[in-house]
Design a protein around this motif. Structure first.
Motif, PDB file in Angstrom:
ATOM      1  N   UNK A 168      33.637 -19.304 -94.269  1.00 15.47           N
ATOM      2  CA  UNK A 168      33.561 -18.201 -94.561  1.00 15.47           C
ATOM      3  C   UNK A 168      33.892 -17.475 -95.668  1.00 15.47           C
ATOM      4  N   UNK A 169      34.844 -17.737 -96.150  1.00 16.52           N
ATOM      5  CA  UNK A 169      35.025 -16.967 -97.275  1.00 16.52           C
ATOM      6  C   UNK A 169      33.208 -17.510 -98.646  1.00 16.52           C
ATOM      7  N   UNK A 170      33.754 -18.944 -99.017  1.00 14.25           N
ATOM      8  CA  UNK A 170      32.498 -19.020 -99.692  1.00 14.25           C
ATOM      9  C   UNK A 170      31.132 -18.424 -99.197  1.00 14.25           C
ATOM     10  N   UNK A 171      31.048 -18.352 -98.201  1.00 11.94           N
ATOM     11  CA  UNK A 171      29.372 -18.168 -97.832  1.00 11.94           C
ATOM     12  C   UNK A 171      29.616 -16.827 -98.053  1.00 11.94           C
ATOM     13  N   UNK A 172      30.266 -16.033 -97.847  1.00 19.11           N
ATOM     14  CA  UNK A 172      29.870 -14.833 -97.461  1.00 19.11           C
ATOM     15  C   UNK A 172      29.591 -14.760 -99.329  1.00 19.11           C
ATOM     16  N   UNK A 173      30.517 -14.570-100.314  1.00 18.10           N
ATOM     17  CA  UNK A 173      30.803 -15.035-101.841  1.00 18.10           C
ATOM     18  C   UNK A 173      29.124 -15.455-102.220  1.00 18.10           C
ATOM     19  N   UNK A 174      28.801 -16.242-102.048  1.00 17.32           N
ATOM     20  CA  UNK A 174      27.827 -17.181-101.716  1.00 17.32           C
ATOM     21  C   UNK A 174      26.405 -16.232-101.462  1.00 17.32           C
ATOM     22  N   UNK A 175      26.105 -15.368-100.595  1.00 15.98           N
ATOM     23  CA  UNK A 175      25.503 -14.632 -99.932  1.00 15.98           C
ATOM     24  C   UNK A 175      25.067 -13.360-101.362  1.00 15.98           C
ATOM     25  N   UNK A 176      26.414 -12.517-101.591  1.00 15.23           N
ATOM     26  CA  UNK A 176      26.427 -11.641-102.272  1.00 15.23           C
ATOM     27  C   UNK A 176      25.625 -12.259-103.663  1.00 15.23           C
ATOM     28  N   UNK A 177      25.729 -13.641-103.990  1.00 18.86           N
ATOM     29  CA  UNK A 177      25.864 -13.765-105.209  1.00 18.86           C
ATOM     30  C   UNK A 177      24.165 -13.508-104.953  1.00 18.86           C
TER      31      UNK A 177
ATOM     32  N   UNK B 252      33.342 -30.701-105.026  1.00 18.45           N
ATOM     33  CA  UNK B 252      33.281 -30.115-103.797  1.00 18.45           C
ATOM     34  C   UNK B 252      31.948 -29.480-103.804  1.00 18.45           C
ATOM     35  N   UNK B 253      31.005 -28.566-104.761  1.00 18.73           N
ATOM     36  CA  UNK B 253      29.580 -28.643-105.376  1.00 18.73           C
ATOM     37  C   UNK B 253      28.779 -30.352-104.796  1.00 18.73           C
TER      38      UNK B 253
ATOM     39  N   UNK C  93      30.102 -18.311-107.801  1.00 25.44           N
ATOM     40  CA  UNK C  93      30.446 -17.380-107.110  1.00 25.44           C
ATOM     41  C   UNK C  93      31.446 -17.377-105.864  1.00 25.44           C
ATOM     42  N   UNK C  94      30.838 -18.217-104.690  1.00 23.56           N
ATOM     43  CA  UNK C  94      31.116 -18.359-103.574  1.00 23.56           C
ATOM     44  C   UNK C  94      32.678 -19.344-103.591  1.00 23.56           C
ATOM     45  N   UNK C  95      32.817 -20.243-104.511  1.00 23.32           N
ATOM     46  CA  UNK C  95      33.856 -21.128-104.813  1.00 23.32           C
ATOM     47  C   UNK C  95      35.183 -20.036-105.572  1.00 23.32           C
ATOM     48  N   UNK C  96      34.387 -19.690-106.456  1.00 19.01           N
ATOM     49  CA  UNK C  96      35.427 -19.251-107.437  1.00 19.01           C
ATOM     50  C   UNK C  96      36.017 -18.065-106.794  1.00 19.01           C
TER      51      UNK C  96
ATOM     52  N   UNK D 157      38.905 -21.265-108.586  1.00 17.13           N
ATOM     53  CA  UNK D 157      37.414 -22.469-109.729  1.00 17.13           C
ATOM     54  C   UNK D 157      36.336 -22.762-108.816  1.00 17.13           C
ATOM     55  N   UNK D 158      35.575 -23.002-109.532  1.00 17.27           N
ATOM     56  CA  UNK D 158      34.791 -23.919-109.347  1.00 17.27           C
ATOM     57  C   UNK D 158      34.853 -25.193-109.011  1.00 17.27           C
TER      58      UNK D 158
END
Length: 312
Positions: free
Chosen positions: A209-218, A255-256, A242-245, A250-251
């Protein structure tokens, strides 16, 4: 690599970002867009009455079921294109667990943005179909866990304008009546099971959920500041960074690459996210792109922002 493949990749990798907007006068976060104030009121109501109840009153798409051909009916077109009230007999969106939907206003460098958190796969798919596919039963890939909805005509805001004697014309600025918001699922990010990453299911759901949220914000940031937001390998690398960090500090290239289907490079795992961003690349060009994405991810993992300070 042939010259034809080089040319194909050259076209694919063209940079569409307009960096002219980024200068000494740029201050982050950017000011909120006008639609945020309306959604902030809805979020406050949602804390009292539930997000789905509040949104169903304001978004006409939620007053219709998911049904083949419904977007072509007069009732649907009148409600979504002309702002007419759906008939009392119209069946609304059928959700088994409407209580799993939450509404929040999330801060980002591009300004705050409404986020619908959906803690159930069936409910997420129904909302994607309603708000992103005109209530048609179009398939939603298992690897899709988010949707940025843009250019959304908000009839509640249009009615507010009309109540002040203002009419919508071809010259009316779209930011006065069109919205942007994000739909998020808490399912496994990129459909990668928790066990593949050595994590527990609940921990991975929250991280996803956190990864997706900041991914979309990027994506929101590049669209608002640089004028572009694409389903493209370049954009996805930045957004996943952005989402992973944000989620883990960290990136992680491993995972990516697993998210994209490249965990066993040079073998590509069918169903990985990278095929969503393939565009019209030929098989040969797509194979080369896989290698380019892998190298870029490994380089990005090795990058440390503090090295820029050392060079200054």
């Amino acid at each position: 690599m042939t010259g034809e493949i080089q040319a194909e990749l050259g076209r694919y990798l063209e940079n569409p970002f307009d960096l002219g907007a980024l200068g000494p006068g740029t201050v982050l976060p950017l000011p909120d867009e006008p639609f945020v104030a309306t959604w902030e009121r809805w979020a406050a109501e949602a804390r009292q009455r539930g997000a789905f109840a509040v949104l169903s009153e304001n978004l006409p798409q939620l007053r219709f079921p998911i049904r083949e051909g419904i977007s072509k009916t007069d009732a649907y077109r009148d409600a979504t294109l002309r702002g007419a009230s759906p008939e009392a007999s119209a069946a609304g969106l059928e959700l088994e667990r409407p209580e799993v939907i939450e509404l929040e206003i999330h801060p980002s460098p591009a300004g705050r943005i409404p986020v619908l958190l959906v803690r159930g796969r069936a409910e997420f798919v129904a909302l994607v179909q309603a708000l992103g596919k005109r209530n048609e039963p179009s398939p939603v890939p298992d690897s899709q866990g988010a949707l940025m909805v843009a250019g959304f005509n908000n009839w509640a805001r249009i009615r507010e304008l009309r109540s002040r004697g203002e009419e919508i014309t071809a010259t009316t600025p779209k930011e006065l009546y069109q919205d942007r918001f994000i739909l998020l699922s808490d399912g496994p990010y990129s459909a990668v099971p928790a066990a593949d990453l050595g994590l527990g299911d609940e921990e991975w759901k929250e991280l996803s959920l956190a990864i997706r949220r900041d991914h979309e914000c990027a994506h929101y940031f590049t669209r608002r500041l640089f004028g572009s937001m694409r389903n493209h390998a370049h954009d996805e690398l930045m957004a996943d960074w952005a989402g992973l960090v944000a989620a883990t500090g960290r990136f992680r290239a491993d995972w990516f690459l697993r998210f994209l289907g490249l965990e066993d490079y040079p073998r590509y795992r069918a169903g990985g996210r990278l095929e969503i961003y393939r565009g019209d690349l030929s098989d040969e060009a797509f194979s080369v792109l896989q290698g380019l994405v892998r190298v870029a991810a490994l380089n990005l993992e090795a990058f440390r922002p503090e090295t820029l300070k050392d060079r200054a």
